[in-house]
Design a protein around this motif. Sequence first.
Motif, short mmCIF file in Angstrom:
data_model
loop_
_atom_site.label_atom_id
_atom_site.label_comp_id
_atom_site.label_asym_id
_atom_site.label_seq_id
_atom_site.Cartn_x
_atom_site.Cartn_y
_atom_site.Cartn_z
N TRP A 75 -40.09 20.99 -21.02
CA TRP A 75 -40.18 19.50 -20.53
C TRP A 75 -38.84 18.70 -20.66
O TRP A 75 -38.09 18.81 -21.69
CB TRP A 75 -41.08 18.90 -21.57
CG TRP A 75 -42.45 19.47 -21.32
CD1 TRP A 75 -43.16 20.57 -21.37
CD2 TRP A 75 -43.50 18.49 -21.04
NE1 TRP A 75 -44.38 20.72 -21.25
CE2 TRP A 75 -44.88 19.38 -20.92
CE3 TRP A 75 -43.81 17.45 -20.81
CZ2 TRP A 75 -46.20 19.01 -20.52
CZ3 TRP A 75 -44.99 16.80 -20.28
CH2 TRP A 75 -46.17 17.71 -20.21
N GLY A 79 -40.27 13.97 -17.88
CA GLY A 79 -41.78 14.41 -17.67
C GLY A 79 -42.61 14.34 -18.85
O GLY A 79 -43.68 14.13 -18.92
N ARG A 132 -38.52 8.55 -11.31
CA ARG A 132 -38.28 10.13 -11.32
C ARG A 132 -38.05 10.34 -9.71
O ARG A 132 -37.12 11.34 -9.49
CB ARG A 132 -39.40 10.90 -12.09
CG ARG A 132 -39.59 10.58 -13.21
CD ARG A 132 -40.65 11.38 -13.85
NE ARG A 132 -41.02 12.80 -13.32
CZ ARG A 132 -40.38 13.97 -13.93
NH1 ARG A 132 -39.80 14.09 -15.06
NH2 ARG A 132 -41.14 14.87 -13.21
#
Length: 141
Positions: A75, A79, A132
């Motif tokens: 991760w 995330g 993101r």
Amino acid sequence: MNERALNLIFRLTVFALLFTGFAQMPIFARYYLADVPGFAWTADYYLNHVLHYGLAASLLVFLGRSLLPALRRRWTSGGVLLALCWAGVAATGLVRVMKNQPDAFFSPTFVMFVDWSHLGFVMLLGLVSLGRSVMSRKGAI
């Protein structure tokens, strides 16, 4: 069904959730979107409420489907932040469903807190997703 089609269905589900979520507030009638031919249904609170519940159920299926593979990979901080936002949206949404049950009673202060938290998590989810996306296009992710 291939991954690309599922991704498209997921994105359409999220968009429809956003649309029906905002339609439960009286903004579509207030700003005359409901007066546009074909959009009268946007002013119908109960229709949008039922649509939102059905779409939320399909969202939970999507989130559950992506949970197992996500637990097996490494991760990133983005995330983790995205997962926490989804968890916040789902948790506050489930509390909102519970508050709408006939035998449930929550204090008005708690109901307002959950409502604002749900909206806040949705807005934060949008910002994190946008960040993101921008970072991935720049090659930073």
